[in-house]
Scaffold this motif. Structure first.
Motif, PDB file in Angstrom:
ATOM      1  N   ALA A  76       0.816  -1.200  -0.084  1.00  0.00           N
ATOM      2  CA  ALA A  76       0.052  -0.029  -0.044  1.00  0.00           C
ATOM      3  C   ALA A  76       0.699   1.203   0.004  1.00  0.00           C
ATOM      4  O   ALA A  76       0.325   2.256  -0.276  1.00  0.00           O
ATOM      5  CB  ALA A  76      -1.020  -0.147   1.332  1.00  0.00           C
ATOM      6  N   THR A  77       2.157   1.144   0.225  1.00  0.00           N
ATOM      7  CA  THR A  77       2.907   2.081   0.342  1.00  0.00           C
ATOM      8  C   THR A  77       4.098   2.499  -0.603  1.00  0.00           C
ATOM      9  O   THR A  77       4.222   3.409  -1.463  1.00  0.00           O
ATOM     10  CB  THR A  77       3.914   2.254   1.813  1.00  0.00           C
ATOM     11  OG1 THR A  77       2.830   2.063   2.817  1.00  0.00           O
ATOM     12  CG2 THR A  77       4.643   3.462   2.038  1.00  0.00           C
ATOM     13  N   MET A  78       4.609   1.417  -1.304  1.00  0.00           N
ATOM     14  CA  MET A  78       5.733   1.439  -2.171  1.00  0.00           C
ATOM     15  C   MET A  78       5.194   1.588  -3.563  1.00  0.00           C
ATOM     16  O   MET A  78       6.010   1.939  -4.362  1.00  0.00           O
ATOM     17  CB  MET A  78       6.581   0.062  -2.184  1.00  0.00           C
ATOM     18  CG  MET A  78       6.836  -0.263  -0.907  1.00  0.00           C
ATOM     19  SD  MET A  78       8.491   0.687  -0.383  1.00  0.00           S
ATOM     20  CE  MET A  78       9.700  -0.202  -1.118  1.00  0.00           C
ATOM     21  N   HIS A  79       4.066   1.692  -3.822  1.00  0.00           N
ATOM     22  CA  HIS A  79       3.417   2.269  -5.175  1.00  0.00           C
ATOM     23  C   HIS A  79       3.606   3.534  -5.427  1.00  0.00           C
ATOM     24  O   HIS A  79       3.393   4.141  -6.491  1.00  0.00           O
ATOM     25  CB  HIS A  79       1.957   1.724  -5.570  1.00  0.00           C
ATOM     26  CG  HIS A  79       0.935   2.429  -4.687  1.00  0.00           C
ATOM     27  ND1 HIS A  79       0.712   2.310  -3.434  1.00  0.00           N
ATOM     28  CD2 HIS A  79       0.273   3.425  -4.974  1.00  0.00           C
ATOM     29  CE1 HIS A  79      -0.353   2.948  -2.789  1.00  0.00           C
ATOM     30  NE2 HIS A  79      -0.487   3.798  -3.914  1.00  0.00           N
ATOM     31  N   ILE A  80       3.786   4.504  -4.337  1.00  0.00           N
ATOM     32  CA  ILE A  80       3.894   6.021  -4.568  1.00  0.00           C
ATOM     33  C   ILE A  80       5.447   6.179  -4.790  1.00  0.00           C
ATOM     34  O   ILE A  80       6.317   5.759  -3.949  1.00  0.00           O
ATOM     35  CB  ILE A  80       3.533   6.628  -3.274  1.00  0.00           C
ATOM     36  CG1 ILE A  80       2.184   6.358  -2.845  1.00  0.00           C
ATOM     37  CG2 ILE A  80       3.664   8.186  -3.196  1.00  0.00           C
ATOM     38  CD1 ILE A  80       1.407   6.764  -1.618  1.00  0.00           C
ATOM     39  N   PRO A  81       5.978   6.800  -5.970  1.00  0.00           N
ATOM     40  CA  PRO A  81       7.106   6.783  -6.490  1.00  0.00           C
ATOM     41  C   PRO A  81       8.254   7.302  -5.570  1.00  0.00           C
ATOM     42  O   PRO A  81       9.168   6.540  -5.367  1.00  0.00           O
ATOM     43  CB  PRO A  81       7.072   7.549  -7.867  1.00  0.00           C
ATOM     44  CG  PRO A  81       5.875   7.365  -8.161  1.00  0.00           C
ATOM     45  CD  PRO A  81       4.842   7.185  -7.025  1.00  0.00           C
TER      46      PRO A  81
END
Length: 429
Positions: free
Chosen positions: A222-227
């Motif tokens: 849920a966090t790491m998809h934000i570049p």
């Protein structure tokens, strides 16, 4: 902009600052006392010493991997000040266990004592795993937007000053003194923790996932998809992998290559901590409160260069006479001692300048009701990377790789951190 040190006058910041300072001090006092006891009084083999340090480091980090997801969920759905009070109560019990281990080992039951101490290290890791997300996630709730970078810098500086003092006291105190001080500091931390202002939940009530593996996976996903979060977390993780390697190899390096005693090891490590604290404050001044990674690539490249210089210096170090170790006075009377310490502090200053802005990205990129989970996701990835680093050192020790050669690996890792930081700078600035 409010001067960073002005935050220390504020009730909304000072109790948290003092509480986390005391926690970091106690954690480092106990672990360093244990490592020094094992390195200088129990073992007499560089490989075993390095392996024991790797084991202790791995046990301290493992709880971050297992419990950070749960701690982040709890912190985002519960009053963070309430959690602080709970974990500071637990710290008193943990220090009782650790003090018992120190005294048992001091009394001659070394194996049992070391087992109890390693158990306390594991429990301190659990304590830190639940406190870690809070000390950063609470800042956006208690501070104004333009104060968060300054607050983060002060928290980082205080952490490393606490490491400084914990290291100094570990080198100077007897085993009995370390046990008593650990209990006293835990009690004071419990009192200051009760003064932290409330920081209630700001978003929707979460459905808590208590499975450490699925919770961690969902949290990271849920966090790491934000570049920029992805890049910041990767850069921080690489930095702390470097840190794990340095923490493990440093005591054996001081004893067996610099041929210096426990007090010298404590002093040099303390000076290293001062350097990181300086770097944490300097970067806030350079950025003038702006959240930016523009200085991060150059900082970590400079850090890698200084690591190379340090490695070359220790290789040419004049060894103490066979069967002896340099004490504090004889060590610092050596002509090469001051240049060596200055290089080590340069490593620390540049490291502090690198990591502080990256932590600020974590707390300012997401909404306030997600900050603890974001920091927790970072802790999960960091801890996994650090465990890999500890295992790598364990394997390298088994293959006969010496601490001075491990420094070359550290320098190479700095280049990868610089590449990640540059990508973050280009993506966000």
């Amino acid at each position: 902009m409010l001067n960073a040190l002005g935050l220390l006058k504020e009730r909304r910041f000072l109790p948290l600052f003092v509480t986390q300072f005391l926690g970091a001090f106690n954690d480092n006092l106990f672990k360093t006392s244990m490592v020094y006891f094992a390195t200088y009084q129990v073992f007499n083999d560089p490989k075993i010493e390095q392996s024991f340090n790797a084991l202790a480091t791995g046990l301290a980090i493992l709880p971050f991997f297992l419990f950070s997801a749960l701690s982040g969920q709890l912190a985002d759905t519960t009053d963070k000040a309430k959690i602080i009070r709970i974990v500071k109560t637990a710290e008193i019990l943990i220090m009782l266990l650790g003090a018992t281990g120190l005294m048992v080992a001091r009394g001659g039951f070394v194996t049992i004592g070391l087992g109890l101490m390693l158990g306390a290290v594991l429990c301190l890791g659990v304590h830190s795993a639940f406190f870690g997300p809070i000390k950063y996630a609470i800042l956006p709730q208690h501070l104004k937007a333009h104060e968060v970078l300054a607050g983060t810098g002060l928290v980082e500086a205080a952490t490393y000053l606490a490491i400084l003092l914990g290291t100094i006291f570990a080198g100077l105190l007897s085993i009995e003194g370390a046990a008593i001080m650990g209990l006293c500091v835990a009690a004071v931390g419990w009192l200051t923790g009760r003064m932290v202002p409330p920081a209630p939940r700001e978003g929707a009530v979460l459905s808590i996932n208590y499975n450490p593996f699925t919770a961690s996976w969902r949290l990271i996903n849920a966090t790491m998809h934000i570049p920029r979060l992805f890049l910041a977390i990767c850069a921080i993780s690489f930095f702390w992998t470097i840190g794990a390697v340095l923490i493990i190899i440093f005591p054996p390096l001081v004893k067996n290559i610099l041929t210096a005693d426990q007090v010298v090891s404590s002093t040099v490590t303390a000076l290293f901590s001062i350097g990181i604290a300086i770097g944490s404050v300097v970067i806030n001044t350079l950025l003038k409160g702006k959240v930016s990674a523009k200085f991060a690539p150059a900082s970590v490249i400079a850090m890698g260069a200084m690591v190379l210089v340090f490695s070359l210096m220790v290789r040419a170090w004049p060894q103490a006479p066979a069967g002896t170790l340099y004490d504090w006075v004889s060590f610092f009377l050596l002509p090469r001692a001051i240049p060596l310490v200055l290089v080590l502090m340069a490593i620390a200053v540049t490291g502090g300048m690198f990591v502080v802005p990256l932590y600020t990205f974590l707390t300012t990129t997401v909404t306030k009701d997600q900050t603890a989970r974001t920091v927790a996701a970072n802790n999960v990835v960091n801890s996994g990377a650090m465990v890999i680093g500890a295992l790598a050192v364990e394997g390298a020790s088994a293959l006969g790789v010496t601490p001075d050669n491990m420094l070359f690996v550290v320098a190479g890792m700095c280049l990868i951190s610089a590449w990640l930081a540059q990508k973050l700078h280009l993506a966000c600035d």
